[in-house]
Design a protein around this motif. Structure first.
Motif, short mmCIF file in Angstrom:
data_model
loop_
_atom_site.label_atom_id
_atom_site.label_comp_id
_atom_site.label_asym_id
_atom_site.label_seq_id
_atom_site.Cartn_x
_atom_site.Cartn_y
_atom_site.Cartn_z
N UNK A 176 -49.67 53.80 15.63
CA UNK A 176 -51.22 53.27 15.23
C UNK A 176 -51.13 51.74 14.76
N UNK A 177 -52.27 51.11 15.42
CA UNK A 177 -52.68 49.88 14.92
C UNK A 177 -54.05 49.55 14.20
N UNK A 178 -54.18 48.42 13.74
CA UNK A 178 -55.55 48.22 12.78
C UNK A 178 -55.90 47.00 13.54
N UNK A 179 -57.25 46.93 13.78
CA UNK A 179 -57.76 45.65 14.53
C UNK A 179 -57.84 44.68 13.30
N UNK A 180 -57.42 43.18 13.51
CA UNK A 180 -57.26 42.30 12.58
C UNK A 180 -58.63 41.25 12.78
N UNK A 181 -58.56 41.02 14.28
CA UNK A 181 -59.50 39.97 14.74
C UNK A 181 -59.90 40.19 16.04
N UNK A 182 -61.16 40.09 16.29
CA UNK A 182 -61.67 39.88 17.64
C UNK A 182 -62.69 38.68 17.88
N UNK A 183 -62.36 38.03 18.99
CA UNK A 183 -63.22 36.76 19.20
C UNK A 183 -63.24 36.74 20.65
N UNK A 184 -64.38 35.80 21.20
CA UNK A 184 -64.58 35.80 22.47
C UNK A 184 -63.95 34.44 22.79
N UNK A 185 -63.23 34.11 24.08
CA UNK A 185 -62.87 33.12 24.35
C UNK A 185 -63.59 32.47 25.50
N UNK A 186 -64.23 31.29 25.71
CA UNK A 186 -65.18 31.17 26.63
C UNK A 186 -66.26 32.02 26.92
N UNK A 187 -66.82 32.31 27.87
CA UNK A 187 -67.98 33.31 28.37
C UNK A 187 -67.16 34.67 28.37
N UNK A 188 -65.99 34.85 28.94
CA UNK A 188 -65.51 36.23 29.63
C UNK A 188 -64.24 36.84 29.03
N UNK A 189 -63.65 36.12 28.23
CA UNK A 189 -62.36 37.00 27.67
C UNK A 189 -62.56 37.04 26.39
N UNK A 190 -61.76 38.11 25.77
CA UNK A 190 -61.66 38.81 24.55
C UNK A 190 -60.11 38.46 23.92
N UNK A 191 -60.17 37.98 22.84
CA UNK A 191 -58.91 37.78 22.14
C UNK A 191 -58.99 38.80 21.16
N UNK A 192 -57.84 39.62 21.11
CA UNK A 192 -57.92 40.77 20.19
C UNK A 192 -56.45 40.54 19.41
N UNK A 193 -56.45 40.83 18.01
CA UNK A 193 -55.30 40.75 17.45
C UNK A 193 -55.11 42.02 16.62
N UNK A 194 -54.02 42.70 16.60
CA UNK A 194 -53.80 44.06 16.15
C UNK A 194 -52.63 43.99 15.31
N UNK A 195 -52.59 44.93 13.95
CA UNK A 195 -51.45 44.63 13.23
C UNK A 195 -51.04 46.16 13.46
N UNK A 196 -49.56 46.50 13.53
CA UNK A 196 -49.10 47.93 13.29
C UNK A 196 -49.25 48.53 12.00
#
Length: 194
Positions: free
Chosen positions: A170-190
């Motif tokens: 299992x992971x927990x979403x720590x951060x989600x942000x958009x890069x430019x117009x079309x990329x998603x940058x996601x950070x998860x912790x175990x």
């Protein structure tokens, strides 16, 4: 104690494919990194620099070590200078003489060697692109965080970031942000069992 982060950033298609993002491995669907990242790659480069500056060291499998070394050794500039000067650890049973500055070869049992490295270093130990090594480390609960940039393409085939695993992680979403117009940058912790 160090923190092991799968990143660099880790580039994946929407359906989880990490294979041949630059098209140099000969995979028929390769080259999706530049085709589907487009103008967003300038913003992606800022993330890559931010991560390199914040890393204590890089930890790589041999193929990724050779790929990045070939690409960055001859370059200069802020990102290249950081990557060329930072400590790098490469997991390999066959590499004798590493040819990239500040590189150390980890031999022996990968889990034992990486656990030892994690105890010895402080700060982030970033594992860029080495998804096979990452899978082993995830299986043995050595990875603390996963950061990925999701590209807006479904490839339908190719090697996936996460392979089959013997147990649920299992992971927990720590951060989600958009890069430019079309990329998603996601950070998860175990999520560890307490």
């Amino acid at each position: 104690m160090g923190k092991i982060v799968m990143s660099g950033p880790q580039n994946v298609s929407l359906d989880g494919v990490v294979q041949d993002p630059d098209g140099k491995e000969g995979f028929e669907l390769g080259g999706w990194f530049t085709r589907f990242g487009g103008e967003d790659l300038a913003e992606w480069s800022k993330i890559a620099l931010e991560e390199a500056l914040g890393a204590e060291a890089w930890l790589l499998g041999r193929k990724s070590y050779e790929f990045f070394g070939e690409r960055w050794r001859p370059r200069s500039g802020e990102l290249a200078d950081r990557l060329n000067s930072m400590p790098k650890y490469v997991v390999s049973s066959t590499l004798e003489e590493p040819d990239w500055d500040n590189s150390t070869v980890l031999r022996g049992d990968v889990v034992t060697e990486v656990a030892k490295l994690k105890r010895e270093l402080d700060g982030e130990i970033v594992v860029p692109a080495s998804h096979r090594l990452g899978r082993t480390l995830i299986e043995h609960d050595l990875v603390d965080e996963v950061r990925m940039v999701v590209f807006p393409v479904v490839l339908g085939a190719g090697e996936r970031f996460f392979g089959e695993a013997p147990s649920t992680k299992p992971l927990r979403l720590v951060e989600a942000r958009t890069i430019g117009d079309g990329l998603a940058f996601l950070t998860y912790e175990f999520v560890r069992n307490s």
